[in-house]
Design an enzyme around this catalytic site. Structure first.
Site, PDB file in Angstrom:
ATOM      1  N   ALA A 183       0.897  -1.208  -0.026  1.00 55.25           N
ATOM      2  CA  ALA A 183      -0.070   0.002   0.016  1.00 55.25           C
ATOM      3  C   ALA A 183       0.712   1.229   0.050  1.00 55.25           C
ATOM      4  O   ALA A 183       0.807   1.740  -0.946  1.00 55.25           O
ATOM      5  CB  ALA A 183      -0.736  -0.083   1.205  1.00 55.25           C
ATOM      6  N   CYS A 201      -6.601  -6.000   3.091  1.00 57.36           N
ATOM      7  CA  CYS A 201      -7.847  -5.795   3.619  1.00 57.36           C
ATOM      8  C   CYS A 201      -8.777  -6.789   2.950  1.00 57.36           C
ATOM      9  O   CYS A 201      -9.755  -7.009   3.809  1.00 57.36           O
ATOM     10  CB  CYS A 201      -8.535  -4.460   3.331  1.00 57.36           C
ATOM     11  SG  CYS A 201      -7.172  -2.913   3.801  1.00 57.36           S
TER      12      CYS A 201
HETATM   13  P1  FAD Z   1       2.427  -3.944   4.048  1.00 56.02           P
HETATM   14  O1  FAD Z   1       1.114  -4.223   3.418  1.00 56.02           O
HETATM   15  O2  FAD Z   1       2.781  -4.887   5.267  1.00 56.02           O
HETATM   16  O3  FAD Z   1       3.696  -3.991   2.983  1.00 56.02           O
HETATM   17  C1  FAD Z   1       4.953  -3.953   3.313  1.00 56.02           C
HETATM   18  C2  FAD Z   1       5.355  -4.841   2.087  1.00 56.02           C
HETATM   19  O4  FAD Z   1       7.194  -4.578   2.515  1.00 56.02           O
HETATM   20  C3  FAD Z   1       5.415  -6.263   2.255  1.00 56.02           C
HETATM   21  O5  FAD Z   1       4.944  -6.913   1.090  1.00 56.02           O
HETATM   22  C4  FAD Z   1       6.806  -6.861   2.721  1.00 56.02           C
HETATM   23  O6  FAD Z   1       7.127  -8.147   1.992  1.00 56.02           O
HETATM   24  C5  FAD Z   1       7.618  -5.604   2.265  1.00 56.02           C
HETATM   25  N1  FAD Z   1       9.009  -5.618   2.856  1.00 56.02           N
HETATM   26  C6  FAD Z   1       9.155  -5.646   4.148  1.00 56.02           C
HETATM   27  N2  FAD Z   1      10.654  -5.610   4.341  1.00 56.02           N
HETATM   28  C7  FAD Z   1      11.156  -5.490   3.177  1.00 56.02           C
HETATM   29  C8  FAD Z   1      12.421  -5.603   2.803  1.00 56.02           C
HETATM   30  N3  FAD Z   1      13.412  -5.674   3.719  1.00 56.02           N
HETATM   31  N4  FAD Z   1      12.858  -5.956   1.604  1.00 56.02           N
HETATM   32  C9  FAD Z   1      11.782  -5.914   0.731  1.00 56.02           C
HETATM   33  N5  FAD Z   1      10.557  -5.706   0.967  1.00 56.02           N
HETATM   34  C10 FAD Z   1      10.043  -5.740   1.971  1.00 56.02           C
HETATM   35  N6  FAD Z   1      -6.609  -1.849   7.150  1.00 56.02           N
HETATM   36  C11 FAD Z   1      -7.935  -0.995   6.839  1.00 56.02           C
HETATM   37  O7  FAD Z   1      -7.800   0.076   7.092  1.00 56.02           O
HETATM   38  N7  FAD Z   1      -9.026  -1.477   6.600  1.00 56.02           N
HETATM   39  C12 FAD Z   1      -9.258  -2.920   6.579  1.00 56.02           C
HETATM   40  O8  FAD Z   1     -10.504  -3.331   6.409  1.00 56.02           O
HETATM   41  C13 FAD Z   1      -8.050  -3.768   6.780  1.00 56.02           C
HETATM   42  N8  FAD Z   1      -8.387  -5.118   6.709  1.00 56.02           N
HETATM   43  C14 FAD Z   1      -6.963  -5.835   6.786  1.00 56.02           C
HETATM   44  C15 FAD Z   1      -7.221  -7.162   6.723  1.00 56.02           C
HETATM   45  C16 FAD Z   1      -6.126  -8.126   6.967  1.00 56.02           C
HETATM   46  C17 FAD Z   1      -6.405  -9.495   6.854  1.00 56.02           C
HETATM   47  C18 FAD Z   1      -4.766  -7.293   7.047  1.00 56.02           C
HETATM   48  C19 FAD Z   1      -3.711  -8.316   7.097  1.00 56.02           C
HETATM   49  C20 FAD Z   1      -4.857  -5.984   6.972  1.00 56.02           C
HETATM   50  C21 FAD Z   1      -5.651  -5.186   6.951  1.00 56.02           C
HETATM   51  N9  FAD Z   1      -5.583  -3.776   7.180  1.00 56.02           N
HETATM   52  C22 FAD Z   1      -6.890  -3.153   6.954  1.00 56.02           C
HETATM   53  C23 FAD Z   1      -4.600  -3.210   7.238  1.00 56.02           C
HETATM   54  C24 FAD Z   1      -3.723  -2.586   5.979  1.00 56.02           C
HETATM   55  O9  FAD Z   1      -3.848  -3.900   5.005  1.00 56.02           O
HETATM   56  C25 FAD Z   1      -2.495  -2.349   5.996  1.00 56.02           C
HETATM   57  O10 FAD Z   1      -2.671  -1.057   6.794  1.00 56.02           O
HETATM   58  C26 FAD Z   1      -1.521  -1.931   4.783  1.00 56.02           C
HETATM   59  O11 FAD Z   1      -1.440  -3.113   3.923  1.00 56.02           O
HETATM   60  C27 FAD Z   1      -0.133  -1.502   4.917  1.00 56.02           C
HETATM   61  O12 FAD Z   1       0.376  -1.344   3.898  1.00 56.02           O
HETATM   62  P2  FAD Z   1       1.918  -1.039   3.798  1.00 56.02           P
HETATM   63  O13 FAD Z   1       2.496  -1.002   2.638  1.00 56.02           O
HETATM   64  O14 FAD Z   1       2.327  -0.004   4.999  1.00 56.02           O
HETATM   65  O15 FAD Z   1       2.492  -2.325   4.587  1.00 56.02           O
END
Ligand code: FAD
Ligand code: NAD
Length: 443
Positions: free
Chosen positions: A10, A42
């Site tokens: 995200a 999500c």
């Molecule tokens: P992430 O989605 O965790 O992505 C981080 C990425 O970084 C991962 O793919 C990981 O592999 C990669 N990464 C990490 N370290 C490294 C590295 N060293 N090198 C290369 N790649 C790396 N939020 C809501 O607001 N409403 C909802 O209904 C909701 N439902 C959800 C349901 C579920 C089952 C889950 C698990 C989460 C839900 N969330 C919801 C939360 C939402 O999905 C997260 O807030 C969002 O995905 C965060 O995005 P992000 O990019 O910060 O992190």
């Protein structure tokens, strides 16, 4: 200008896309250690529950589509080190094991969070899962084959969403929670009990105040969960006991963590190290009601932080406005929403708060389909400043939480809420919408 993004879901993908749109001159590379980028985690419980037909539907843009937009997406590439002085990252190819060094001018850490795994959950037994990313969802789906009894550990967001999903798939579900009630981190106690009553009414065996002691297994597959209250038989176990921010790289880069343990960033998403930005679930934000740093990892926050980081890394100017702690989920037919602070959170923050509770219907009682809705509105005693709201009701009805969220962003009062010209017709609301009734009582 070379922009390197670590993490492609995200926050990372929002940043990459935004930087690309901000300036055609920047070179954008995204390193993702997993197999998937640009998808909505999500939606995972809804694929498992059968509401959404397959996992592929959660993908917003494929790596090919992103490359067509001139974003260099590299899958299965894990960033293992950062040299903030030389402005390089070390990347390990997870297929070949080879490492390379990649230079950057601006680096974004969008590494998200990892699920907490208590020691007993670290196991090679088949049928034991966490749910964080798309492959976790696929693994749970594969474990459903022949499974009859599920045990979910943790009655937070994922636990309550998965209780519905697994029940819908025909499994007997036991939900174990170590706290005194379900949804303990989101709602005040009275509302927690209502959520629990609804989940129990749907046939889920809910056990709170339980300590998990270990897992049992036979022939490599889980057979149950041992607790201080006895054994729970299960051929599928989902561990959903919270998350912690992925901060290994930030430490390596010398980036400061905040008081919450997540990465500290300013409102331009800049960290304490020049040229290094952070966004998404790994990063804390400022709560506009308390003014304090909080770590509330949610989807819109991650996307918005990523967007802000993308604009700024590419030479533009954008600011993250902070959050007010708005969240929503459903379990079975019950929608649950909250914004701002609960009464308990307000008291914990040292505020003199009062809460009013209103039970009503989500639209005119005489119009078909009227369903119960409960609103708890919290305000500061004396000043009337709005502090928060919690809503329980038939799924979509609780989305009216957004009205309160909007006022919280502007420091509004219960008087401001009461004055609002809200939409009314019998199929949608009562003439005095339940929010207006609550504001009147709190005023
Ligand atoms: P992430 O989605 O965790 O992505 C981080 C990425 O970084 C991962 O793919 C990981 O592999 C990669 N990464 C990490 N370290 C490294 C590295 N060293 N090198 C290369 N790649 C790396 N939020 C809501 O607001 N409403 C909802 O209904 C909701 N439902 C959800 C349901 C579920 C089952 C889950 C698990 C989460 C839900 N969330 C919801 C939360 C939402 O999905 C997260 O807030 C969002 O995905 C965060 O995005 P992000 O990019 O910060 O992190
Ligand atoms: P959570 O923090 O919402 O809930 C964890 C629950 O597990 C808490 O009730 C906690 O008391 C309990 N717990 C902790 N340790 C335990 C133990 N050893 N035994 C039994 N219970 C224990 O975390 P989650 O449900 O894992 O969700 C993770 C994150 O995913 C959330 O923080 C949220 O950001 C995101 N999410 C959001 C939504 C949504 O907004 N609709 C939906 C799903 C996930």
């Amino acid at each position: 200008m070379r922009i390197v993004v670590v993490g492609g879901v995200a926050a990372g993908m929002s940043a990459a896309s935004r930087a690309r749109r901000q300036s055609p001159d920047v070179q954008v590379t995204v390193f993702e250690r997993g197999d998937w980028v640009s998808y909505g985690a999500c939606g995972l419980p809804y694929v498992i529950g059968g509401e959404v037909e397959d996992f592929g539907r959660l993908v917003a843009r494929t790596p090919g589509q992103l490359r067509d937009r001139d974003i260099d997406v590299r899958l299965r590439q894990e960033v293992t080190g950062v040299d903030a002085t030389a402005r390089t990252v070390t990347v390990r190819d997870r297929e070949t094991g080879r490492t390379l060094t990649e230079p950057y001018d601006r680096l974004l850490l969008a590494t998200g969070v990892s699920p907490v795994r208590p020691p007993w959950a670290v196991t090679s037994l088949a049928g034991v899962h966490v749910l964080r990313d798309l492959p976790d969802g696929q693994a749970i789906e594969a474990s459903l084959e022949g499974a009859k009894q599920a045990c979910i550990v943790g009655a937070g967001y994922i636990g309550l969403e998965m209780a519905e999903a697994l029940s819908t798939r025909g499994l007997e579900v036991t939900l174990l929670e170590k706290g005194p009630e379900v949804a303990g981190r989101m709602l005040d106690v009275g509302l927690q009990r209502r959520v629990r009553a609804e989940v129990e009414r749907q046939g889920v065996d809910v056990r709170c105040g339980v300590t998990v002691e270990g897992l049992t297994g036979k022939e490599g597959r889980v057979t149950g969960v041992d607790t201080d209250g006895g054994h729970v038989p299960a051929d599928l176990v989902v561990v959903a006991v919270g998350v912690r921010p992925n901060t290994d790289l930030t430490r390596a880069a010398g980036v400061r963590l905040g008081e919450t343990g997540a990465v500290a960033a300013n409102d331009r998403q800049e960290t304490s190290v020049e040229g290094v930005y952070a966004a998404g679930d790994n990063t804390e934000s400022r709560h506009r009601v308390t003014g304090r740093a909080v770590h509330i990892p949610l989807g819109l926050t991650a996307n918005r932080m990523g967007r802000v980081a993308g604009v700024n890394m590419a030479g533009g100017e954008a600011r993250f406005p902070g959050i007010v702690g708005t969240a929503i989920f459903k379990t079975f037919g019950l929608g649950v929403a909250r914004t701002g602070l609960t009464q308990a959170e307000a008291e914990h923050a040292g505020l003199d708060a009062l809460s009013v509770d209103v039970d009503s219907t989500d639209h005119a009682g005489y119009y078909r389909g009227a369903a119960p809705i409960h609103v708890r509105l919290t305000a500061e005693r004396g000043s009337g400043r709005l502090l928060g709201a919690q809503l329980l009701g038939h799924t979509g009805s609780v989305k009216r939480v957004d009205v309160v969220a909007a006022l919280l962003h502007r420091g509004g009062s219960v008087g401001d809420l009461f004055e609002l010209d809200l939409a009314y017709a019998p199929p949608f609301s009562s003439v005095w919408d339940v929010l207006l009734v609550a504001a009147d009582r709190a005023g």
